[in-house]
Enzyme design. Structure first.
Site, short mmCIF file in Angstrom:
data_model
loop_
_atom_site.label_atom_id
_atom_site.label_comp_id
_atom_site.label_asym_id
_atom_site.label_seq_id
_atom_site.Cartn_x
_atom_site.Cartn_y
_atom_site.Cartn_z
N HIS A 166 66.95 63.09 -90.33
CA HIS A 166 65.17 63.52 -90.13
C HIS A 166 65.52 65.48 -89.22
O HIS A 166 65.61 65.30 -88.32
CB HIS A 166 64.57 62.74 -89.15
CG HIS A 166 63.70 63.31 -89.08
ND1 HIS A 166 62.17 62.25 -88.32
CD2 HIS A 166 62.82 64.31 -89.28
CE1 HIS A 166 61.05 63.07 -88.19
NE2 HIS A 166 61.16 64.96 -88.56
N HIS B 235 64.07 69.23 -91.10
CA HIS B 235 63.87 70.48 -91.75
C HIS B 235 64.73 71.10 -92.03
O HIS B 235 64.62 71.53 -90.61
CB HIS B 235 62.16 69.92 -90.71
CG HIS B 235 61.25 69.04 -90.87
ND1 HIS B 235 60.57 68.71 -91.90
CD2 HIS B 235 61.36 68.35 -89.56
CE1 HIS B 235 59.86 67.68 -91.47
NE2 HIS B 235 60.75 67.32 -89.90
N HIS C 148 56.44 60.70 -92.18
CA HIS C 148 56.36 60.67 -91.07
C HIS C 148 55.02 60.05 -90.60
O HIS C 148 53.76 59.71 -91.32
CB HIS C 148 56.26 62.07 -90.51
CG HIS C 148 57.00 62.86 -90.56
ND1 HIS C 148 58.05 63.71 -91.53
CD2 HIS C 148 57.98 63.66 -89.25
CE1 HIS C 148 59.18 64.59 -90.85
NE2 HIS C 148 58.98 64.52 -89.98
N GLU D 31 54.84 59.66 -84.89
CA GLU D 31 54.78 60.73 -83.74
C GLU D 31 53.54 60.56 -82.79
O GLU D 31 53.81 60.39 -82.04
CB GLU D 31 55.10 61.79 -84.97
CG GLU D 31 55.89 62.95 -83.51
CD GLU D 31 55.61 64.01 -85.05
OE1 GLU D 31 55.64 64.29 -86.09
OE2 GLU D 31 56.44 65.51 -84.67
N ASP E 263 65.43 67.23 -86.55
CA ASP E 263 63.91 67.35 -86.47
C ASP E 263 64.02 69.15 -87.12
O ASP E 263 64.18 69.05 -88.13
CB ASP E 263 62.77 66.97 -85.78
CG ASP E 263 61.48 66.49 -86.15
OD1 ASP E 263 61.34 66.85 -86.92
OD2 ASP E 263 60.66 66.18 -85.08
N ASP E 264 63.78 69.20 -85.30
CA ASP E 264 63.68 71.01 -86.09
C ASP E 264 64.91 71.22 -85.13
O ASP E 264 64.02 72.32 -83.78
CB ASP E 264 62.18 71.69 -86.36
CG ASP E 264 61.80 70.46 -86.77
OD1 ASP E 264 61.36 71.25 -88.06
OD2 ASP E 264 60.26 69.95 -86.47
#
Ligand code: ADE
Ligand code: ZN
Length: 330
Positions: A9, A11, A189, A192, A270-271
């Site tokens: 996961h 991005h 997703h 969340e 994630d980020d």
């Protein structure tokens, strides 16, 4: 040596570090509304998903050429490798680029310049997952899938991201059916910020076999039971959940309860440029804040390879799993 793991996961646009953002802004003659990296970092205080997304999309203005996407991916892969990532399944958001006049060809060719040689250059195997922006229309998602057709040999699956609440999975039934017909794997997703029903919809309507985040399943015992029974992996992102206020503090994170319930959880970043850490940083953070044992950390690493889309290369999966079993914690 760090614990070997897969990142499921991530991005790629969320790996844009402030230093690289300014370097690319300079290279492309783009003016950022921040004086320097310190001022930009000041903006990294998020009230929730939307306030993060605003900055995430704003900074993408600096990504314009194939070389930019190549540099972005290489910077991520180097950091990931240093933190024990052996395999990465990488999300990208084509609509966030095509809407600015940057073509699908530029994005995919640029990313591929880095991903195509990642095993040799970084020791990390990679796969690409194309995400649809759920706060854009279903028609646009279909057009996006169509424009990705020339590149499907480089894309393992499709995902669904961006602002969740008010954009339920059912909105994207048609494009997921089309993706399935093309032999693409499906993730989304869900849970969340959105309710547990969005997780159920992602399973029932979109046919996903892996759920991104999935945190709010814990509000629905019957759903937890189903996810456990069907061995549906959840790609949990602990530091992201704190920064986007899905949980108050890391010590409050439901990860231990999720593992106790028998859920097949993985730990991801994630980020990472925005949320304070890459895959290894997330492992260390949950170890420290939640007191996870070495056995639990090893199980999380094992889960990451079990949950990865390596069906076409079981030998590789087994090799990675053997690395996890052989790992000696310091
Ligand atoms: N796009 C990038 N990061 C995201 C996240 N955590 N949730 C939804 N969309 C995203
Ligand atoms: Zn995400």
């Amino acid at each position: 040596m760090p614990l070997p793991k897969a990142e499921l996961h991530l991005h790629i646009e969320g790996t844009l570090e402030p230093e690289l953002a300014f370097e690319l802004a300079e290279r492309n003659g783009v003016k950022l509304p921040y004086a320097d990296t310190d001022e930009l970092r000041e903006a990294y205080r998020f009230e929730g998903l939307q306030s993060f997304l605003n900055l995430y999309y704003e900074l993408m203005a600096v990504l314009r050429t194939e070389r930019d996407f190549e540099d972005l991916a290489n910077a991520y892969l180097a950091r990931a490798a240093a933190q024990g990532v052996r395999h990465a399944e990488i999300f990208f958001d084509p609509q966030a680029h095509t809407s600015r006049g940057v073509g699908m060809d530029t994005v995919v060719e640029g990313l591929w310049r880095a991903l195509g040689s990642s095993e040799d250059n970084h020791g990390v195997s990679t796969q690409l997952i194309l995400c649809f922006l759920r706060d854009e229309s279903a028609e646009l998602a279909l057009e996006t899938l169509e424009s990705a057709r020339p590149y499907l040999d480089r894309i393992v699956g499709v995902g669904l991201d961006s602002a969740e609440v008010g954009h339920p999975p059912v909105k994207f039934r048609e494009v997921y059916e089309a993706a399935a017909a093309l032999g693409l794997r499906r993730v989304a997703h869900a849970g969340e910020e959105g309710p547990p029903e969005y997780i159920t919809q992602a399973l029932d309507v979109l046919g996903v076999k892996r759920v991104d985040h999935g945190l709010r399943c814990m509000e629905d015992p019957a759903l937890v039971e189903r996810l456990v029974r069907d061995r549906i992996p959840l790609t949990v992102c602990p530091l992201s959940n704190v920064r986007l206020r899905a949980v108050d503090t890391l010590a409050d994170h439901p990860l231990p309860a999720m593992l106790d319930a028998g859920l097949l959880c993985t730990v991801n970043s994630d980020d990472p440029a925005y949320f304070g850490g890459y895959a290894g940083d997330n492992f260390h953070a949950v170890r420290d804040a939640l007191g996870l044992s070495k056995d639990r950390l090893r199980a999380l690493a094992r889960n990451s390879f079990v949950a990865s889309f390596l069906e076409h290369d079981e030998e590789r999966r087994q090799r990675y799993l053997a690395e996890v079993e052989a790992y000696a914690f310091p």
